[in-house]
Design a protein around this motif. Sequence first.
Motif, PDB file in Angstrom:
ATOM      1  N   GLN A   3     115.013 -16.155  14.109  1.00 23.31           N
ATOM      2  CA  GLN A   3     113.881 -16.435  14.986  1.00 23.31           C
ATOM      3  C   GLN A   3     112.577 -16.152  14.258  1.00 23.31           C
ATOM      4  O   GLN A   3     111.608 -16.870  14.394  1.00 23.31           O
ATOM      5  CB  GLN A   3     113.989 -15.614  16.280  1.00 23.31           C
ATOM      6  CG  GLN A   3     112.861 -15.833  17.270  1.00 23.31           C
ATOM      7  CD  GLN A   3     112.745 -17.270  17.743  1.00 23.31           C
ATOM      8  OE1 GLN A   3     113.599 -18.090  17.462  1.00 23.31           O
ATOM      9  NE2 GLN A   3     111.660 -17.596  18.443  1.00 23.31           N
ATOM     10  N   ARG A 175     120.902 -20.354  23.742  1.00 29.67           N
ATOM     11  CA  ARG A 175     120.324 -19.331  22.870  1.00 29.67           C
ATOM     12  C   ARG A 175     121.158 -18.043  22.910  1.00 29.67           C
ATOM     13  O   ARG A 175     121.419 -17.422  21.875  1.00 29.67           O
ATOM     14  CB  ARG A 175     118.885 -19.050  23.298  1.00 29.67           C
ATOM     15  CG  ARG A 175     118.151 -18.144  22.354  1.00 29.67           C
ATOM     16  CD  ARG A 175     116.812 -17.760  22.947  1.00 29.67           C
ATOM     17  NE  ARG A 175     116.261 -16.641  22.212  1.00 29.67           N
ATOM     18  CZ  ARG A 175     115.392 -16.764  21.231  1.00 29.67           C
ATOM     19  NH1 ARG A 175     114.973 -17.939  20.864  1.00 29.67           N
ATOM     20  NH2 ARG A 175     114.939 -15.703  20.594  1.00 29.67           N
ATOM     21  N   PRO A 180     119.400 -17.065  18.113  1.00 29.70           N
ATOM     22  CA  PRO A 180     118.035 -17.587  18.076  1.00 29.70           C
ATOM     23  C   PRO A 180     117.765 -18.589  16.968  1.00 29.70           C
ATOM     24  O   PRO A 180     116.765 -19.300  17.005  1.00 29.70           O
ATOM     25  CB  PRO A 180     117.184 -16.326  17.886  1.00 29.70           C
ATOM     26  CG  PRO A 180     118.094 -15.338  17.291  1.00 29.70           C
ATOM     27  CD  PRO A 180     119.469 -15.635  17.797  1.00 29.70           C
ATOM     28  N   GLY A 212     113.410 -19.884  25.081  1.00 30.37           N
ATOM     29  CA  GLY A 212     113.884 -19.920  23.703  1.00 30.37           C
ATOM     30  C   GLY A 212     113.888 -21.289  23.056  1.00 30.37           C
ATOM     31  O   GLY A 212     114.463 -21.456  21.973  1.00 30.37           O
TER      32      GLY A 212
END
Length: 246
Positions: A3, A175, A180, A212
């Motif tokens: 992420q 997610r 992520p 997300g």
Amino acid sequence: MTQSDFSPSAKDRILIALDFDNADDAIRMTRSLAGNVGGFKVGLELVNAVGFDIFDRLMDAGAERIFYDAKFHDIPNTVAGAVRAAARRGVWMVNVHASGGGAMLRAAREAADTVSHPPLLIGVTILTSIDTATLNRDLRVSGGTSDQVLHLARLAQAVGLDGVVASPQEVAAIRATCGPSFVTVIPGIRPAGVAADDQARVASPRSAVQDGAHYLVVGRAVTATPDPRAAAEAVASEIADAVSAT
Ligand code: C5P
């Protein structure tokens, strides 16, 4: 990708759906939005209406990143050939139906990776036009659509796809299941106050990003407005707010 690796600017998360039946409109829209959005989605209508040189023409008009919404679904050898050809055209993202199965998805991955800058390879899980009754009755797949979406997202991830297209309702579960860094491409986006049109399930840019979403596919909420650039800027600022609030 983690992420923390996924940190494009807010505008770069916006992919504009060029749902036009002629090149002039698509090129005009691209010229007016290039530099203000992350990329342009070319679907089957546009490509069949005007031909495959539309990719080069859009790039000439300033489209640095093109998502070819091809939704390939065929035997592994044929899909591999189609993905390879699309990758050679320089598309930045292309999709295939995850329900084509593991062998097909692996063949697509290998084909995409034959070019020096492989496109992001994205799986289509269950079309949002298919509800649970249709899944059970017409396709003879038991269970609910969300279970099947998660199953296909896991399959896509296991064989090395970069991510999936999903509805706003599914992004949080994907997610949570896939992590992520598994890319989510989310259509059905409507900023507050914009008509849902024919979309049954919509979400605002803010809620999609909070759930997300990586990339938001936005069509009419930008392209059907009198000032598409201002509309895209408003979406980008809503994304930026959502990112800073998370
Ligand atoms: O104009 P609008 O924002 O509704 O356009 C959304 C785009 O995303 C269209 O190109 C549509 O085909 C595509 N799409 C979708 N829902 C899906 C998959 C793709 O609306 N489940």
